[in-house]
Design a protein around this motif. Structure first.
Motif, PDB file in Angstrom:
ATOM      1  N   PHE A 110       0.839  -1.204   0.000  1.00 54.95           N
ATOM      2  CA  PHE A 110       0.000   0.000   0.000  1.00 54.95           C
ATOM      3  C   PHE A 110       0.870   1.248   0.000  1.00 54.95           C
ATOM      4  O   PHE A 110       0.619   2.201  -0.754  1.00 54.95           O
ATOM      5  N   LEU A 111       1.908   1.259   0.826  1.00 50.07           N
ATOM      6  CA  LEU A 111       2.787   2.427   0.923  1.00 50.07           C
ATOM      7  C   LEU A 111       3.561   2.663  -0.369  1.00 50.07           C
ATOM      8  O   LEU A 111       3.667   3.797  -0.849  1.00 50.07           O
ATOM      9  N   LEU A 112       4.081   1.600  -0.951  1.00 49.33           N
ATOM     10  CA  LEU A 112       4.892   1.753  -2.155  1.00 49.33           C
ATOM     11  C   LEU A 112       4.039   1.971  -3.402  1.00 49.33           C
ATOM     12  O   LEU A 112       4.483   2.601  -4.357  1.00 49.33           O
ATOM     13  N   GLY A 113       2.832   1.444  -3.402  1.00 51.10           N
ATOM     14  CA  GLY A 113       1.961   1.597  -4.561  1.00 51.10           C
ATOM     15  C   GLY A 113       1.085   2.837  -4.515  1.00 51.10           C
ATOM     16  O   GLY A 113       0.284   3.060  -5.420  1.00 51.10           O
TER      17      GLY A 113
ATOM     18  N   SER B 101      -3.595   6.728  11.426  1.00 48.46           N
ATOM     19  CA  SER B 101      -4.450   7.153  10.317  1.00 48.46           C
ATOM     20  C   SER B 101      -4.208   6.299   9.076  1.00 48.46           C
ATOM     21  O   SER B 101      -5.128   6.028   8.302  1.00 48.46           O
ATOM     22  N   LEU B 102      -2.951   5.863   8.900  1.00 50.07           N
ATOM     23  CA  LEU B 102      -2.624   4.987   7.776  1.00 50.07           C
ATOM     24  C   LEU B 102      -3.318   3.644   7.945  1.00 50.07           C
ATOM     25  O   LEU B 102      -3.920   3.120   7.008  1.00 50.07           O
ATOM     26  N   PHE B 103      -3.238   3.096   9.154  1.00 45.72           N
ATOM     27  CA  PHE B 103      -3.925   1.831   9.438  1.00 45.72           C
ATOM     28  C   PHE B 103      -5.426   1.972   9.218  1.00 45.72           C
ATOM     29  O   PHE B 103      -6.060   1.108   8.608  1.00 45.72           O
ATOM     30  N   ASP B 104      -5.992   3.070   9.699  1.00 44.16           N
ATOM     31  CA  ASP B 104      -7.438   3.279   9.558  1.00 44.16           C
ATOM     32  C   ASP B 104      -7.844   3.386   8.092  1.00 44.16           C
ATOM     33  O   ASP B 104      -8.911   2.900   7.697  1.00 44.16           O
ATOM     34  N   GLU B 105      -6.999   4.032   7.285  1.00 47.48           N
ATOM     35  CA  GLU B 105      -7.305   4.170   5.858  1.00 47.48           C
ATOM     36  C   GLU B 105      -7.339   2.805   5.175  1.00 47.48           C
ATOM     37  O   GLU B 105      -8.264   2.507   4.406  1.00 47.48           O
ATOM     38  N   ILE B 106      -6.334   1.981   5.462  1.00 50.07           N
ATOM     39  CA  ILE B 106      -6.281   0.643   4.863  1.00 50.07           C
ATOM     40  C   ILE B 106      -7.465  -0.199   5.332  1.00 50.07           C
ATOM     41  O   ILE B 106      -8.095  -0.917   4.551  1.00 50.07           O
ATOM     42  N   LYS B 107      -7.780  -0.116   6.621  1.00 50.38           N
ATOM     43  CA  LYS B 107      -8.903  -0.868   7.177  1.00 50.38           C
ATOM     44  C   LYS B 107     -10.217  -0.432   6.536  1.00 50.38           C
ATOM     45  O   LYS B 107     -11.058  -1.283   6.177  1.00 50.38           O
ATOM     46  N   THR B 108     -10.404   0.866   6.361  1.00 48.81           N
ATOM     47  CA  THR B 108     -11.636   1.379   5.755  1.00 48.81           C
ATOM     48  C   THR B 108     -11.791   0.880   4.321  1.00 48.81           C
ATOM     49  O   THR B 108     -12.873   0.449   3.912  1.00 48.81           O
ATOM     50  N   MET B 109     -10.704   0.934   3.564  1.00 47.35           N
ATOM     51  CA  MET B 109     -10.758   0.479   2.178  1.00 47.35           C
ATOM     52  C   MET B 109     -11.042  -1.023   2.108  1.00 47.35           C
ATOM     53  O   MET B 109     -11.781  -1.480   1.228  1.00 47.35           O
TER      54      MET B 109
END
Length: 254
Positions: free
Chosen positions: A144-147, A216-224
């Motif tokens: 997710f971070l690299l893409g 916030s990064l974790f929450d974004e990935i979880k939401t998606m």
């Protein structure tokens, strides 16, 4: 089978995969030919098939998933009748050592001439199987971070320099090993300066390692992930059953 192989000869994806097989450690299963032909399969006789069946066909090596609208008790009776004859010869799970790329004097730089005119940079890193990390999913976080394509991402920097048009990252895994791939679609300028693109990649990963991961990064990935699960379109039944059977090998190992 042979027609599928002929189709793959003109596929750049399959050609790259075959190069990776050639680069793997000698005698490792990773080096094996991925598809058969009428020539390679011609020597497979009945004795060979029976030996393979004897060596590998055991109930403790298998998982079963059944999808049906039948009553559960009726379904259980049907499954028991059809599959109880499969013998459990208590075969152990196959283990492959050493890892696919051990002892190959890495890193290596490989140039492949494509069928389709294109400029692409693939960075491949050997890693462990992700099966043991299915709960925390670190590979998903890294990809997710690299893409990421937003402001400040690696792709945005490469686009600003006129070096790339797209970037993707993925972690491909078997039960014995994994490979982390970063693929960059280069422009002609990017191809001419591909080493600078590689330097940018390592500079970006160094930056990521120095920064702590925010909630916030974790929450974004979880939401998606929640959105993708909630609105996922129904799939054909055979594919669903096959998917669950494969996942059972990870979630309920032998």
């Amino acid at each position: 089978v042979h027609s599928e192989h002929v189709k793959n000869i003109k596929s750049d994806m399959w050609r790259k995969n075959r190069v990776m097989e050639f680069l793997s450690a000698k005698n490792h299963p990773r080096t094996k030919f991925s598809t058969g032909t009428k020539d390679t399969l011609a020597s497979v006789d009945r004795a060979t098939l029976l030996k393979f069946h004897k060596d590998h066909y055991s109930a403790n090596q298998m998982k079963l998933a059944v999808l049906s609208n039948m009553d559960l008790s009726e379904l259980e009776a049907m499954v028991t009748q059809k599959f109880q004859a499969i013998k459990n010869t208590k075969r152990e799970k196959q283990k492959y050592k050493p890892p696919p790329y051990q002892g190959l004097h890495l890193p290596r730089e490989i140039f492949i001439k494509p069928i389709k005119e294109s400029y692409e940079l693939d960075l491949v890193f050997a890693g462990p199987s992700k099966d043991d990390f299915y709960r925390s999913k670190p590979a998903g976080l890294i990809t997710f971070l690299l893409g990421h394509e937003g402001y400040g991402s690696l792709l945005s920097q490469l686009k600003r320099k006129g070096y790339a048009t797209a970037l993707s990252a993925g972690y491909y895994s078997t039960h014995y090993a994994g490979e982390f791939h970063v693929s960059v679609d280069l422009t002609q300028d990017g191809y001419a300066n591909y080493k600078e693109v590689i330097e940018s990649f390592f500079a970006y990963t160094t930056l990521l390692k120095k920064q702590s991961l925010s909630k916030s990064l974790f929450d974004e990935i979880k939401t998606m992930a929640d959105i993708e699960y909630t609105f996922k379109e129904p799939r054909e039944g055979g594919r669903v059953a096959s998917f669950f059977a494969r996942k059972m090998h990870v979630l309920t190992p032998l």
